[in-house]
Design an enzyme around this catalytic site. Structure first.
Site, short mmCIF file in Angstrom:
data_model
loop_
_atom_site.label_atom_id
_atom_site.label_comp_id
_atom_site.label_asym_id
_atom_site.label_seq_id
_atom_site.Cartn_x
_atom_site.Cartn_y
_atom_site.Cartn_z
N LEU A 12 0.85 -1.20 0.00
CA LEU A 12 0.00 0.00 0.00
C LEU A 12 0.88 1.25 0.00
O LEU A 12 1.70 1.45 0.89
CB LEU A 12 -0.92 0.00 1.22
CG LEU A 12 -1.83 -1.22 1.37
CD1 LEU A 12 -2.88 -0.95 2.46
CD2 LEU A 12 -2.50 -1.60 0.06
N ALA A 14 -0.55 4.42 -1.44
CA ALA A 14 -1.41 5.46 -2.01
C ALA A 14 -1.78 6.56 -1.02
O ALA A 14 -2.55 7.46 -1.35
CB ALA A 14 -2.67 4.84 -2.59
N ARG A 19 2.28 15.14 5.40
CA ARG A 19 3.14 15.65 6.47
C ARG A 19 4.63 15.68 6.09
O ARG A 19 5.45 16.23 6.81
CB ARG A 19 2.92 14.84 7.75
CG ARG A 19 1.62 15.26 8.45
CD ARG A 19 1.54 14.70 9.82
NE ARG A 19 1.19 13.29 9.80
CZ ARG A 19 1.48 12.43 10.78
NH1 ARG A 19 2.13 12.84 11.84
NH2 ARG A 19 1.12 11.18 10.69
N LYS A 26 5.71 10.51 -0.94
CA LYS A 26 6.43 10.02 0.25
C LYS A 26 7.23 8.75 0.01
O LYS A 26 8.40 8.66 0.39
CB LYS A 26 5.43 9.80 1.39
CG LYS A 26 6.06 9.23 2.65
CD LYS A 26 5.15 9.29 3.85
CE LYS A 26 4.17 8.15 3.87
NZ LYS A 26 3.36 8.16 5.12
N ASP A 109 5.40 2.69 3.70
CA ASP A 109 6.05 3.66 4.58
C ASP A 109 6.56 3.03 5.87
O ASP A 109 6.82 3.71 6.84
CB ASP A 109 5.12 4.85 4.87
CG ASP A 109 3.87 4.43 5.63
OD1 ASP A 109 3.71 3.22 5.92
OD2 ASP A 109 3.04 5.30 5.94
N TYR A 357 42.48 15.53 -11.87
CA TYR A 357 41.20 15.08 -12.40
C TYR A 357 41.44 14.12 -13.57
O TYR A 357 42.09 14.49 -14.56
CB TYR A 357 40.34 16.27 -12.89
CG TYR A 357 39.16 15.77 -13.70
CD1 TYR A 357 38.17 15.00 -13.09
CD2 TYR A 357 39.06 16.03 -15.07
CE1 TYR A 357 37.11 14.49 -13.83
CE2 TYR A 357 37.99 15.52 -15.80
CZ TYR A 357 37.01 14.76 -15.17
OH TYR A 357 35.97 14.25 -15.89
N ASN A 377 38.79 15.79 -21.12
CA ASN A 377 38.04 14.69 -21.75
C ASN A 377 36.78 15.17 -22.46
O ASN A 377 36.17 14.43 -23.19
CB ASN A 377 37.68 13.63 -20.72
CG ASN A 377 36.85 14.18 -19.57
OD1 ASN A 377 37.14 15.26 -19.04
ND2 ASN A 377 35.82 13.46 -19.18
N TYR A 378 36.40 16.43 -22.24
CA TYR A 378 35.12 16.92 -22.75
C TYR A 378 35.37 18.15 -23.60
O TYR A 378 36.00 19.11 -23.16
CB TYR A 378 34.21 17.26 -21.56
CG TYR A 378 32.82 17.69 -21.92
CD1 TYR A 378 32.02 16.91 -22.76
CD2 TYR A 378 32.29 18.87 -21.41
CE1 TYR A 378 30.73 17.31 -23.09
CE2 TYR A 378 31.00 19.27 -21.72
CZ TYR A 378 30.22 18.49 -22.57
OH TYR A 378 28.95 18.88 -22.88
N SER A 396 54.20 16.50 -13.17
CA SER A 396 53.20 17.38 -12.55
C SER A 396 52.68 18.42 -13.51
O SER A 396 53.38 18.86 -14.42
CB SER A 396 53.83 18.08 -11.34
OG SER A 396 54.17 17.11 -10.38
C1 UD1 Z 1 -3.10 1.87 10.18
C2 UD1 Z 1 -4.02 0.90 10.89
C3 UD1 Z 1 -3.84 1.05 12.38
C4 UD1 Z 1 -2.39 0.84 12.74
C5 UD1 Z 1 -1.48 1.78 11.96
C6 UD1 Z 1 -0.03 1.46 12.18
C7 UD1 Z 1 -5.97 0.64 9.43
C8 UD1 Z 1 -7.39 0.97 9.24
N1 UD1 Z 1 -5.40 1.14 10.51
O1 UD1 Z 1 -3.55 3.16 10.50
O2 UD1 Z 1 -4.64 0.12 13.10
O3 UD1 Z 1 -2.19 1.00 14.13
O4 UD1 Z 1 -1.74 1.64 10.54
O5 UD1 Z 1 0.76 2.40 11.52
O6 UD1 Z 1 -5.42 -0.12 8.64
N2 UD1 Z 1 -3.01 3.78 2.37
C9 UD1 Z 1 -3.46 3.69 1.07
N3 UD1 Z 1 -4.70 4.14 0.76
C10 UD1 Z 1 -5.54 4.65 1.68
C11 UD1 Z 1 -5.10 4.75 3.02
C12 UD1 Z 1 -3.83 4.31 3.33
O7 UD1 Z 1 -2.71 3.21 0.20
O8 UD1 Z 1 -6.66 5.02 1.32
C13 UD1 Z 1 -1.67 3.29 2.73
C14 UD1 Z 1 -0.75 4.38 3.23
O9 UD1 Z 1 0.03 4.90 2.16
C15 UD1 Z 1 0.13 3.62 4.21
C16 UD1 Z 1 -0.77 2.52 4.74
O10 UD1 Z 1 -1.79 2.37 3.79
O11 UD1 Z 1 1.24 3.00 3.57
C17 UD1 Z 1 -1.36 2.83 6.11
O12 UD1 Z 1 -2.18 3.96 6.04
P1 UD1 Z 1 -2.28 5.04 7.18
O13 UD1 Z 1 -3.23 6.07 6.79
O14 UD1 Z 1 -0.91 5.47 7.60
O15 UD1 Z 1 -2.94 4.16 8.34
P2 UD1 Z 1 -2.98 4.52 9.85
O16 UD1 Z 1 -4.03 5.56 10.09
O17 UD1 Z 1 -1.62 4.78 10.34
CA CA Z 2 0.49 5.24 9.41
#
Ligand code: UD1
Ligand code: CA
Length: 454
Positions: A12, A14, A19, A26, A109, A357, A377-378, A396
């Site tokens: 995942l 997306a 932040r 990211k 991440d 160089y 060289n260039y 030298s």
């Molecule tokens: C999630 C967990 C939470 C856990 C935490 C740990 C869920 C509902 N919750 O929450 O229980 O404690 O991780 O870090 O799973 N992402 C997508 N599409 C989306 C939303 C998220 O691809 O629509 C991806 C993000 O890029 C990320 C990962 O999913 O890599 C987690 O998403 P994030 O929003 O960070 O979840 P948390 O709120 O941290």
């Molecule tokens: Ca998270």
């Protein structure tokens, strides 16, 4: 122990990553020289994934396509709107909809997770036919953000996961937290995921809802634990910097186990793929970019910056050396201070000791390159090659205008501007005529002083 069940990985990636405050998505920010998403790909490879699908936001499309160029085996999927983790996994349905085995869901991440931890999630399905899901958990008392893992009365199966925003005061006191990653049996994922409904509070589709849905259909959910360090997610630049220092420490520990001496480990920066032989000695303040191999017994002295370079046995580099891509430093060769090498091969025992160089050059064995030698060289449009056979001596402050070749054992006099090939064993030198004016210095100075006074 490796699982015999086929593993399909869904990464995942997306999330919005707002932040980070960056124009770069990211998951493309580098950690120890490698983008976060590629750390996840390496993990997938290390657990023996049969296929890998990465889910991106459409805004990251150009970066995703570039990634696909590099890793052609991966499948790209897009989540048009960030509607939650369950929705993101659904966007990769083509990968697991008809699959058997296990779907391992990773977060791009969360790069510090280790392969043995993921293997434990996958292995938990062995001989456990009623298990639909295995979640990754960690002990994190009073954590402000993580979802809480609520266990069944038996204390070893999971009843449900409650997001912190939805948790009651009692639930907030539970120390067992959800790391987010999980492994799901493919056929159960197919049955359960479409049943996830939006959360009443946030309207997001939570992957964590799979737990209760699995239980409702008579299946079990187990969990495995990881350290809080492994599970650390990257949301901010500060998180990224902290992960860097954790991973740098791990890379150095591995190098030391392999027989590398660090005079000051804190000031040495490594990349994920830096390779060291035994008895390499590293002085303080060094940068190793990607693609560097340092063989046995070599010494790297302070303030050197090295990328895509091979340093052979017993060589010495630095202080203040800059080795750019395509460089090979031969066995026992010496590269001294203020030397820049680019796409250059130095043979065994060759010395380039100071202020030089060399670009697009091939230098044979046992050559001596004097201080201030420069390859031109260039020409502003094209790059040209400079070739030195074995045993060449370059005096030298020589300027080697490429393309140019110097034969074996040739000697180039100091200050030469070399514009044609020097045959083997020849002495080649260029000399501007020298003029001596007796008493000239005294006369020049008095003229200038008189001019200033008037
Ligand atoms: C999630 C967990 C939470 C856990 C935490 C740990 C869920 C509902 N919750 O929450 O229980 O404690 O991780 O870090 O799973 N992402 C997508 N599409 C989306 C939303 C998220 O691809 O629509 C991806 C993000 O890029 C990320 C990962 O999913 O890599 C987690 O998403 P994030 O929003 O960070 O979840 P948390 O709120 O941290
Ligand atoms: Ca998270």
């Amino acid at each position: 122990m490796s699982s015999s069940l086929p593993i399909h990985v869904v990464i995942l990636a997306a999330g919005q990553g707002t932040r980070m405050r960056s124009h770069l998505p990211k998951v493309f920010h580098p950690l120890c020289g490698v983008p976060l998403i590629e750390h996840a790909l390496t993990l997938a490879h290390n657990v023996g994934a049969r296929d890998v699908t990465a889910v991106f936001s459409p805004s990251a499309r150009s970066h995703a396509l570039a990634l696909k160029e590099k890793f052609q085996d991966i499948t790209l999927a897009y989540q048009d709107e960030p509607l939650g983790t369950a929705h993101a996994v659904l966007c990769a349905k083509d990968a697991w909809g008809d699959a058997d085995g296990i779907v391992l869901i990773l977060f791009a991440d969360t790069p510090l997770i280790t392969a043995p931890t993921l293997q434990a999630l996958v292995d938990s399905f062995q001989g456990n036919e009623t298990q639909a899901v295995c979640v990754l958990a960690l002990e994190a008392p009073r954590h402000p953000h993580y979802g809480r893992v609520i266990l069944e009365e038996d204390g070893c199966h999971v009843a449900r996961i409650v997001e912190i925003k939805n948790a009651s005061a009692d639930e907030k006191n539970v120390a067992l937290c959800n790391a987010g990653l999980m492994a799901v049996r493919a056929r159960d994922l197919k049955e359960l995921l479409p049943r996830v409904t939006p959360n009443a509070l946030t309207r997001e589709y939570y992957l964590t809802d799979l737990v209760e849905l699995a239980r409702a259909s008579g299946k079990r959910v187990s969990y495995r634990t990881a350290s809080s360090l492994e599970v650390m997610g990257i949301n901010t630049r500060a998180d990224l910097a902290l992960s860097e220092s954790i991973l740098q420490t791990q890379l150095k520990a591995k190098a030391m186990e392999a027989g590398v001496t660090f005079l000051d480990q804190m000031s040495v920066y490594l990349s994920m793929d830096t390779v060291f032989g035994q008895d390499v000695t590293l002085h303080p303040h060094l940068f190793f970019g990607k693609g560097v191999t340092v063989e046995e017994g070599a010494t790297i002295l302070s303030f050197s910056h090295i990328e895509h370079t091979h340093i052979a046995k017993g060589a010495t580099v630095g202080p203040f050396a800059r080795l750019r891509p395509g460089t090979h430093v031969g066995e026992d060769a010496k590269v001294g201070n203020f030397v820049e090498l680019k796409n250059t091969h130095l043979g065994k025992g060759t010395k380039v000791s100071h202020l030089t160089y060399l670009g697009d050059a091939h230098v044979g064995q046992a050559c001596n390159i004097g201080a201030g030698t420069i390859t031109c060289n260039y020409d502003g449009v094209n790059k040209h090659k400079t070739t030195l056979a074995d045993g060449v001596f370059v005096g030298s402050n020589s300027t080697l205008i490429a393309p140019v070749t110097i034969g074996q054992g040739a000697y180039i006099g100091a200050g030469t501007v070399l514009t044609k090939d020097a045959p083997a064993a020849s002495l080649t030198l260029s000399r501007a005529p020298l003029k001596e004016i007796p008493d000239g210095a005294t006369r020049l100075m008095s003229r200038q002083k008189a001019k200033k006074a008037s």
